[in-house]
Design an enzyme around this catalytic site. Structure first.
Site, PDB file in Angstrom:
ATOM      1  N   HIS A 122      53.839  57.828  46.485  1.00  0.00           N
ATOM      2  CA  HIS A 122      54.959  56.965  46.869  1.00  0.00           C
ATOM      3  C   HIS A 122      56.296  57.489  46.356  1.00  0.00           C
ATOM      4  O   HIS A 122      57.256  56.733  46.229  1.00  0.00           O
ATOM      5  CB  HIS A 122      54.718  55.533  46.374  1.00  0.00           C
ATOM      6  CG  HIS A 122      53.618  54.838  47.128  1.00  0.00           C
ATOM      7  ND1 HIS A 122      53.120  53.623  46.750  1.00  0.00           N
ATOM      8  CD2 HIS A 122      52.923  55.197  48.227  1.00  0.00           C
ATOM      9  CE1 HIS A 122      52.148  53.260  47.590  1.00  0.00           C
ATOM     10  NE2 HIS A 122      52.013  54.214  48.482  1.00  0.00           N
ATOM     11  N   CYS A 133      71.718  66.456  54.040  1.00  0.00           N
ATOM     12  CA  CYS A 133      71.476  67.863  53.688  1.00  0.00           C
ATOM     13  C   CYS A 133      70.193  68.046  52.880  1.00  0.00           C
ATOM     14  O   CYS A 133      69.765  69.170  52.644  1.00  0.00           O
ATOM     15  CB  CYS A 133      72.668  68.456  52.930  1.00  0.00           C
ATOM     16  SG  CYS A 133      72.814  67.906  51.212  1.00  0.00           S
ATOM     17  N   CYS A 155      76.385  61.743  48.848  1.00  0.00           N
ATOM     18  CA  CYS A 155      76.133  63.110  48.396  1.00  0.00           C
ATOM     19  C   CYS A 155      77.449  63.795  48.022  1.00  0.00           C
ATOM     20  O   CYS A 155      78.376  63.828  48.842  1.00  0.00           O
ATOM     21  CB  CYS A 155      75.439  63.869  49.519  1.00  0.00           C
ATOM     22  SG  CYS A 155      75.165  65.617  49.181  1.00  0.00           S
ATOM     23  N   SER A 196      43.829  49.947  40.216  1.00  0.00           N
ATOM     24  CA  SER A 196      44.215  49.713  41.615  1.00  0.00           C
ATOM     25  C   SER A 196      43.204  48.778  42.248  1.00  0.00           C
ATOM     26  O   SER A 196      42.001  48.893  41.997  1.00  0.00           O
ATOM     27  CB  SER A 196      44.249  51.033  42.388  1.00  0.00           C
ATOM     28  OG  SER A 196      44.377  50.777  43.785  1.00  0.00           O
ATOM     29  N   ASN A 221      39.052  48.663  36.395  1.00  0.00           N
ATOM     30  CA  ASN A 221      40.057  47.660  36.752  1.00  0.00           C
ATOM     31  C   ASN A 221      39.614  46.334  36.135  1.00  0.00           C
ATOM     32  O   ASN A 221      38.422  46.107  35.935  1.00  0.00           O
ATOM     33  CB  ASN A 221      40.156  47.527  38.285  1.00  0.00           C
ATOM     34  CG  ASN A 221      41.462  46.909  38.737  1.00  0.00           C
ATOM     35  OD1 ASN A 221      42.530  47.273  38.254  1.00  0.00           O
ATOM     36  ND2 ASN A 221      41.379  45.971  39.651  1.00  0.00           N
TER      37      ASN A 221
HETATM   38 ZN    ZN Z   1      74.163  66.066  51.300  1.00  0.00          ZN
END
Ligand code: ZN
Length: 251
Positions: A122, A133, A155, A196, A221
């Site tokens: 994740h 970019c 950015c 989990s 668990n």
């Molecule tokens: Zn950028």
């Protein structure tokens, strides 16, 4: 805790050529990070839809404002640090008993504990990336700029909108990480699923991939999981007790 199961699992791990650990939110909650899905969890206090990928694309400034609130709730506690389970998993890797750690957690605590081969299904909360970019940045200064009113943060190189490097709802999992996770599961002699519920994809299917590939499946668990019924070891225990016990049994 079932000590005989821990000892038998340790014996299997000692003989395994390829052992893989998979971790879910239960490993992080032991470090004080609030749970997402349980009763009283994060998603009862925050609206999941606010953190959907489509929302980020349509309203990046509002997304980031809500994201700041969520971050505060999740990581606002300065005390957050790896717990005994993270440390035992890192030790099992450094002693050659574990070959890879696949995690659904984005908090970076496995890395902090010293795990080196970590597959982040994740993504990671410790980085942000430019949507134009592709340049990646440490998340902390980006979050600080957002908190100072730069919404959305942009950015410095190309002025593109920055996105946290965590997988949002509605956003596909990083294909490279998912492929490596499946390969490790398929190659595993022992697949150890920790903290989990194993009910949400890909957590639900990785244990199957491992078992079809011939792996011994161990589940640790507190509560029953989606794979408990078919697991070779179903250890109902606190992860911060079971993993150190496993490390002890191997030393
Ligand atoms: Zn950028």
């Amino acid at each position: 805790m079932d000590a005989s199961a821990i000892n038998a699992l340790a014996a299997d791990l000692a003989e395994a050529d390829h052992a893989v650990v998979f971790t879910g939110a239960g490993v992080s909650t032991a470090s004080g990070i609030p749970d997402f899905r349980s009763e009283g969890g994060i998603w009862e206090r925050f609206d999941q839809r606010d953190f959907h990928y489509r929302r980020f694309q349509a309203e990046p400034a509002d997304f980031w404002a809500d994201r700041l609130d969520l971050q505060e709730e999740l990581y606002g506690n300065d005390e957050i640090a790896p717990n005994a389970a993270h440390e035992a998993i890192a030790d099992l890797e450094s002693t050659g008993h574990v070959d890879a750690v696949i995690t659904q957690n984005v908090d970076g605590l496995h890395d902090e504990a010293g795990s080196e081969r970590v597959i982040r299904l994740h993504g990671t909360a410790s980085r942000a990336s430019c949507q134009d970019c592709g340049e990646r940045f440490a998340a902390e200064p980006v979050t600080a700029r957002a908190a100072d009113g730069e919404l959305p943060p942009r950015c410095p190189a190309c002025d593109g909108v920055l996105k946290p490097d965590t997988v949002l709802f509605g956003e596909p999992l990083p294909t490279g990480a998912l492929q490596r996770a499946r390969q490790h599961a398929n190659d595993a002699d022992v697949f150890l699923a920790i903290g989990s519920s194993l009910t949400v994809e890909p957590a639900a299917s990785l244990p199957d991939v491992a078992q079809r590939g011939g792996a011994t499946l161990a589940v640790v668990n507190l509560e029953s999981t989606g794979a408990s019924g078919r697991a070779d070891y179903d250890v109902r225990a606190d992860v911060t007790e079971a993993l150190p016990a496993l490390r002890e049994a191997l030393s």
